[in-house]
Design a protein around this motif. Sequence first.
Motif, mmCIF file in Angstrom:
data_model
loop_
_atom_site.group_PDB
_atom_site.id
_atom_site.type_symbol
_atom_site.label_atom_id
_atom_site.label_comp_id
_atom_site.label_asym_id
_atom_site.label_seq_id
_atom_site.Cartn_x
_atom_site.Cartn_y
_atom_site.Cartn_z
ATOM 1 N N PRO A 181 0.832 -1.202 0.000
ATOM 2 C CA PRO A 181 0.000 0.000 0.000
ATOM 3 C C PRO A 181 0.867 1.252 0.000
ATOM 4 C CG PRO A 181 -0.645 -1.538 1.743
ATOM 5 C CD PRO A 181 0.632 -2.039 1.172
ATOM 6 N N GLU A 182 0.345 2.315 -0.535
ATOM 7 C CA GLU A 182 1.088 3.571 -0.567
ATOM 8 C C GLU A 182 1.356 4.043 0.855
ATOM 9 O OE1 GLU A 182 0.858 7.974 -2.706
ATOM 10 O OE2 GLU A 182 -0.852 6.601 -2.740
ATOM 11 N N ILE A 183 2.592 4.429 1.117
ATOM 12 C CA ILE A 183 2.972 4.846 2.459
ATOM 13 C C ILE A 183 2.407 6.228 2.757
ATOM 14 C CG2 ILE A 183 4.920 5.396 3.954
ATOM 15 C CD1 ILE A 183 6.576 3.415 2.366
ATOM 16 N N SER A 184 1.890 6.377 3.964
ATOM 17 C CA SER A 184 1.392 7.673 4.419
ATOM 18 C C SER A 184 1.996 7.976 5.778
ATOM 19 C CB SER A 184 -0.140 7.649 4.514
ATOM 20 O OG SER A 184 -0.616 8.805 5.176
ATOM 21 N N LEU A 185 2.388 9.222 5.992
ATOM 22 C CA LEU A 185 2.928 9.603 7.297
ATOM 23 C C LEU A 185 1.893 9.408 8.399
ATOM 24 C CD1 LEU A 185 4.973 12.875 6.680
ATOM 25 C CD2 LEU A 185 5.818 10.554 6.957
ATOM 26 N N THR A 186 0.609 9.515 8.064
ATOM 27 C CA THR A 186 -0.431 9.341 9.071
ATOM 28 C C THR A 186 -0.518 7.890 9.535
ATOM 29 O OG1 THR A 186 -2.086 9.064 7.326
ATOM 30 C CG2 THR A 186 -1.786 11.279 8.215
ATOM 31 N N ASP A 187 0.010 6.949 8.737
ATOM 32 C CA ASP A 187 0.057 5.546 9.151
ATOM 33 C C ASP A 187 1.290 5.253 10.001
ATOM 34 O OD1 ASP A 187 -2.260 4.835 7.725
ATOM 35 O OD2 ASP A 187 -1.112 4.580 5.886
ATOM 36 N N VAL A 188 2.306 6.073 9.871
ATOM 37 C CA VAL A 188 3.562 5.842 10.572
ATOM 38 C C VAL A 188 3.610 6.600 11.896
ATOM 39 C CG1 VAL A 188 6.076 6.064 10.428
ATOM 40 C CG2 VAL A 188 4.767 5.443 8.391
ATOM 41 N N LEU A 189 3.277 7.888 11.860
ATOM 42 C CA LEU A 189 3.389 8.741 13.053
ATOM 43 C C LEU A 189 2.085 8.740 13.839
ATOM 44 C CD1 LEU A 189 5.369 11.744 11.516
ATOM 45 C CD2 LEU A 189 6.252 9.786 12.796
ATOM 46 N N THR A 190 1.682 7.562 14.294
ATOM 47 C CA THR A 190 0.470 7.426 15.101
ATOM 48 C C THR A 190 0.842 7.365 16.577
ATOM 49 O OG1 THR A 190 0.527 5.013 15.057
ATOM 50 C CG2 THR A 190 -0.628 6.117 13.231
ATOM 51 N N PRO A 191 -0.074 7.731 17.480
ATOM 52 C CA PRO A 191 0.212 7.588 18.913
ATOM 53 C C PRO A 191 0.590 6.162 19.293
ATOM 54 C CG PRO A 191 -1.730 8.957 18.582
ATOM 55 C CD PRO A 191 -1.358 8.405 17.226
ATOM 56 N N VAL A 229 1.289 14.098 20.726
ATOM 57 C CA VAL A 229 1.082 13.272 19.536
ATOM 58 C C VAL A 229 -0.347 12.741 19.453
ATOM 59 C CG1 VAL A 229 3.509 12.645 19.433
ATOM 60 C CG2 VAL A 229 1.906 11.132 20.618
ATOM 61 N N SER A 230 -1.103 12.849 20.541
ATOM 62 C CA SER A 230 -2.503 12.423 20.513
ATOM 63 C C SER A 230 -3.450 13.580 20.204
ATOM 64 C CB SER A 230 -2.888 11.798 21.866
ATOM 65 O OG SER A 230 -2.109 10.655 22.142
ATOM 66 N N SER A 231 -2.905 14.777 20.074
ATOM 67 C CA SER A 231 -3.752 15.960 19.880
ATOM 68 C C SER A 231 -4.192 16.109 18.427
ATOM 69 C CB SER A 231 -2.995 17.223 20.309
ATOM 70 O OG SER A 231 -1.915 17.475 19.416
ATOM 71 N N PRO A 232 -5.357 16.710 18.185
ATOM 72 C CA PRO A 232 -5.806 16.972 16.808
ATOM 73 C C PRO A 232 -4.836 17.866 16.044
ATOM 74 C CG PRO A 232 -7.613 17.276 18.369
ATOM 75 C CD PRO A 232 -6.366 17.124 19.180
ATOM 76 N N GLN A 233 -4.186 18.791 16.739
ATOM 77 C CA GLN A 233 -3.248 19.695 16.061
ATOM 78 C C GLN A 233 -2.060 18.935 15.483
ATOM 79 O OE1 GLN A 233 -4.490 20.114 19.085
ATOM 80 N NE2 GLN A 233 -5.496 22.104 19.182
ATOM 81 N N PHE A 234 -1.553 17.948 16.247
ATOM 82 C CA PHE A 234 -0.430 17.150 15.744
ATOM 83 C C PHE A 234 -0.870 16.316 14.551
ATOM 84 C CE2 PHE A 234 2.033 13.183 15.650
ATOM 85 C CZ PHE A 234 3.330 13.679 15.587
ATOM 86 N N ARG A 235 -2.038 15.692 14.628
ATOM 87 C CA ARG A 235 -2.517 14.874 13.527
ATOM 88 C C ARG A 235 -2.695 15.722 12.268
ATOM 89 N NH1 ARG A 235 -0.586 10.929 14.132
ATOM 90 N NH2 ARG A 235 -1.938 9.913 12.613
ATOM 91 N N ALA A 236 -3.214 16.952 12.437
ATOM 92 C CA ALA A 236 -3.390 17.839 11.277
ATOM 93 C C ALA A 236 -2.042 18.228 10.688
ATOM 94 C CB ALA A 236 -4.175 19.087 11.688
ATOM 95 N N ALA A 237 -1.048 18.481 11.550
ATOM 96 C CA ALA A 237 0.278 18.856 11.054
ATOM 97 C C ALA A 237 0.913 17.701 10.278
ATOM 98 C CB ALA A 237 1.165 19.272 12.231
ATOM 99 N N VAL A 238 0.747 16.471 10.771
ATOM 100 C CA VAL A 238 1.281 15.305 10.064
ATOM 101 C C VAL A 238 0.602 15.167 8.708
ATOM 102 C CG1 VAL A 238 1.418 12.784 10.087
ATOM 103 C CG2 VAL A 238 1.954 14.066 12.152
#
Length: 292
Positions: A181-191, A229-238
Amino acid sequence: MAETRLAFKAGRAFRRGSTNFVDPDPTKGAILLQNGEDGLLHFIWKNRSTNDAEEDLILFPGDATFAKVEQSAWGRTYVLKFSSSNQRHFFWMQDADPSRDEEFVGNVNRLLADPSIVPIWYSEGYNPNSQAAGPSTSSAPAAGSSQAGQHATPEELARIRSIVSTLGGGGSGGQSFQPAPEISLTDVLTPANLRPLFASRPELAQALFPHLPPDLPSPPTVETLERVVSSPQFRAAVRNLDMALRTGLLGGLVRTLGLPEEAGTGVEPFLRALQEQARREEGEGGDRMDTD
């Protein structure tokens, strides 16, 4: 320094003479919305082949909208239009996957109305045009993930293994295999992925603290990093970084991180460059220990 708030692949389109017909230009490009050093919002079109910014429009809040051209037979043509003038700038989506067009357009218009907002991204698998998609179905996974985020699910673990295998260049002989599958930073930088790293290397709290918002409690702790790393702001930045990397236009930025310019051409090259940088630094550290 200018701050890129949103970036996605798009080409330009131009009127055919004095008619109402619009023809797409095949040049590969990208739209970037940046908060400039002048404090104003810039709507930029970049040529992805030359990395030159060929259009740079300064926009004032509420003066412009980005709308779909309903008369377009192709269906993925959009126009940037102004309330203060009759200017029209036409663009067409160049991402191969059309399912995210609405997501990009919504974030463009939110930023045009208020340049300080954080872009909003749909949860994984959510399709606003699906009959089954609705407030109840989209909110339930989000709530579940926030409560049960301490451990990766079997599906997430399988995805991570696939990503690691891809980065490691695994594979045997001439055996055929399904493309990863195509790599996504949102799949890697999870809490779920970052918490074990913080727990095993608590010194990261001190190293990362200078790069975090200044209003966080001091001294830095692992618990603080976990909240970040659990905050919505971090997820949006990633998600923003992931989208910007996919435009292939971050070569200049990644050089400031000590990475080669090729690392700014996509998510996978970026991760590979980080991996190589970590290996190099570990090797240098090992050499120094041997000679002390």
